[in-house]
Design an enzyme around this catalytic site. Structure first.
Site, PDB file in Angstrom:
ATOM      1  N   LYS A 271      25.506  42.402  37.636  1.00  0.00           N
ATOM      2  CA  LYS A 271      26.431  43.149  36.836  1.00  0.00           C
ATOM      3  C   LYS A 271      25.722  44.257  36.078  1.00  0.00           C
ATOM      4  O   LYS A 271      26.324  45.260  35.698  1.00  0.00           O
ATOM      5  CB  LYS A 271      27.104  42.246  35.798  1.00  0.00           C
ATOM      6  CG  LYS A 271      27.989  41.185  36.350  1.00  0.00           C
ATOM      7  CD  LYS A 271      28.588  40.367  35.183  1.00  0.00           C
ATOM      8  CE  LYS A 271      29.366  39.188  35.688  1.00  0.00           C
ATOM      9  NZ  LYS A 271      29.819  38.333  34.590  1.00  0.00           N
TER      10      LYS A 271
ATOM     11  N   GLU B 249      19.656  49.656  40.410  1.00  0.00           N
ATOM     12  CA  GLU B 249      19.418  48.431  39.639  1.00  0.00           C
ATOM     13  C   GLU B 249      19.155  48.792  38.182  1.00  0.00           C
ATOM     14  O   GLU B 249      18.646  49.882  37.890  1.00  0.00           O
ATOM     15  CB  GLU B 249      18.220  47.691  40.249  1.00  0.00           C
ATOM     16  CG  GLU B 249      17.775  46.442  39.526  1.00  0.00           C
ATOM     17  CD  GLU B 249      18.773  45.300  39.532  1.00  0.00           C
ATOM     18  OE1 GLU B 249      19.873  45.479  38.977  1.00  0.00           O
ATOM     19  OE2 GLU B 249      18.440  44.213  40.045  1.00  0.00           O
ATOM     20  N   ASP B 250      19.489  47.885  37.285  1.00  0.00           N
ATOM     21  CA  ASP B 250      19.282  48.148  35.865  1.00  0.00           C
ATOM     22  C   ASP B 250      17.812  48.094  35.478  1.00  0.00           C
ATOM     23  O   ASP B 250      17.322  48.948  34.761  1.00  0.00           O
ATOM     24  CB  ASP B 250      20.120  47.211  34.987  1.00  0.00           C
ATOM     25  CG  ASP B 250      19.873  45.732  35.244  1.00  0.00           C
ATOM     26  OD1 ASP B 250      19.122  45.373  36.171  1.00  0.00           O
ATOM     27  OD2 ASP B 250      20.473  44.909  34.515  1.00  0.00           O
TER      28      ASP B 250
ATOM     29  N   ASP C  48      11.302  44.171  36.958  1.00  0.00           N
ATOM     30  CA  ASP C  48      10.166  43.553  36.282  1.00  0.00           C
ATOM     31  C   ASP C  48       9.344  42.805  37.328  1.00  0.00           C
ATOM     32  O   ASP C  48       8.409  43.361  37.871  1.00  0.00           O
ATOM     33  CB  ASP C  48      10.573  42.710  35.069  1.00  0.00           C
ATOM     34  CG  ASP C  48      11.769  41.809  35.315  1.00  0.00           C
ATOM     35  OD1 ASP C  48      11.988  41.371  36.461  1.00  0.00           O
ATOM     36  OD2 ASP C  48      12.493  41.535  34.345  1.00  0.00           O
TER      37      ASP C  48
ATOM     38  N   LYS D 260       9.977  47.830  33.776  1.00  0.00           N
ATOM     39  CA  LYS D 260       9.304  47.080  32.705  1.00  0.00           C
ATOM     40  C   LYS D 260       7.849  46.852  33.074  1.00  0.00           C
ATOM     41  O   LYS D 260       7.525  46.469  34.201  1.00  0.00           O
ATOM     42  CB  LYS D 260       9.998  45.740  32.480  1.00  0.00           C
ATOM     43  CG  LYS D 260       9.511  45.018  31.234  1.00  0.00           C
ATOM     44  CD  LYS D 260      10.126  43.654  31.078  1.00  0.00           C
ATOM     45  CE  LYS D 260      11.463  43.716  30.437  1.00  0.00           C
ATOM     46  NZ  LYS D 260      11.932  42.356  30.047  1.00  0.00           N
TER      47      LYS D 260
ATOM     48  N   PHE E 231      12.385  42.267  25.551  1.00  0.00           N
ATOM     49  CA  PHE E 231      13.716  41.924  26.050  1.00  0.00           C
ATOM     50  C   PHE E 231      14.705  42.925  25.467  1.00  0.00           C
ATOM     51  O   PHE E 231      14.854  43.033  24.250  1.00  0.00           O
ATOM     52  CB  PHE E 231      14.121  40.495  25.682  1.00  0.00           C
ATOM     53  CG  PHE E 231      15.295  40.036  26.473  1.00  0.00           C
ATOM     54  CD1 PHE E 231      15.125  39.494  27.735  1.00  0.00           C
ATOM     55  CD2 PHE E 231      16.587  40.198  25.991  1.00  0.00           C
ATOM     56  CE1 PHE E 231      16.219  39.102  28.494  1.00  0.00           C
ATOM     57  CE2 PHE E 231      17.691  39.815  26.740  1.00  0.00           C
ATOM     58  CZ  PHE E 231      17.504  39.262  27.993  1.00  0.00           C
TER      59      PHE E 231
ATOM     60  N   ARG F 266      26.301  44.306  26.741  1.00  0.00           N
ATOM     61  CA  ARG F 266      26.322  45.259  27.855  1.00  0.00           C
ATOM     62  C   ARG F 266      26.967  46.592  27.456  1.00  0.00           C
ATOM     63  O   ARG F 266      26.620  47.633  27.978  1.00  0.00           O
ATOM     64  CB  ARG F 266      27.103  44.707  29.045  1.00  0.00           C
ATOM     65  CG  ARG F 266      26.435  43.611  29.790  1.00  0.00           C
ATOM     66  CD  ARG F 266      27.245  43.270  31.049  1.00  0.00           C
ATOM     67  NE  ARG F 266      26.854  42.000  31.619  1.00  0.00           N
ATOM     68  CZ  ARG F 266      25.816  41.814  32.413  1.00  0.00           C
ATOM     69  NH1 ARG F 266      25.046  42.824  32.724  1.00  0.00           N
ATOM     70  NH2 ARG F 266      25.541  40.629  32.906  1.00  0.00           N
TER      71      ARG F 266
END
Length: 172
Positions: free
Chosen positions: A40, A95-96, A99, A127, A148, A161
């Site tokens: 999501k 993609e967001d 990592d 990241k 985070f 979000r």
């Protein structure tokens, strides 16, 4: 109450996404791109990015999950078969965040196995952590330290979000 500290402003995000869209438009000039947004988290980034791309696109979505709370479980849950045809197409996975790289590695290999022409990867965030998978990005908006983060599509247990900026989450 959770604390969120501003990391990247809404204006800085808008500017960088537009720049990335222009670069993708130039690189794919004269081609149709099959954009695959990873649900999501990437939906907000995808929405803004495709409005900045000036070439034909075919928009699709795929679900992938590897996080529980604040930690990756190193087990990527994705479908074995996408619900759309990738054979002979130029794929842009959106993609967001990358990592460990496990999700993007799995998706990239899946699309090649299904017969796509090429796969490129665009991420909102890269990241700074040690990758588990041998995968790299073709387009990156921002590089960040190992913190985070939430906002601009990224969440903590489905919260935050909707924030128009990116923030560092501290649980209290």
């Amino acid at each position: 109450m959770d604390k969120i500290s501003l990391l990247i402003s809404e204006n800085d995000i808008k500017k960088r996404v537009a720049e990335l869209g222009a670069q993708i438009s130039q690189d794919f000039k004269g081609q149709t791109i099959t954009v695959v947004s990873v649900l999501k988290g990437a939906v907000v980034f995808t929405s803004d990015l495709i409005r900045s791309i000036d070439c034909p696109i075919d928009l699709n979505f795929i679900r992938a999950k590897s996080y529980i709370g604040m930690h990756s479980n190193n087990n990527v849950d994705t479908p074995d078969n996408p619900e759309f045809d990738v054979k002979g197409k130029n794929i842009l996975i959106v993609e967001d965040i990358i990592d460990t790289g496990n999700t993007l590695f799995k998706l990239k290999n899946l699309f090649y196995e299904k017969g796509c022409n090429d796969v490129k990867i665009a991420v909102f965030l890269d990241k700074d952590v040690k990758r588990n998978a041998d995968v790299s990005t073709d387009y990156t908006c921002f590089n960040i330290d190992d913190k985070f983060v939430v906002g601009y599509g990224l969440d903590y247990d489905e919260k935050y979000r909707q924030l128009p900026y990116l923030g560092v989450l501290t649980l209290e």
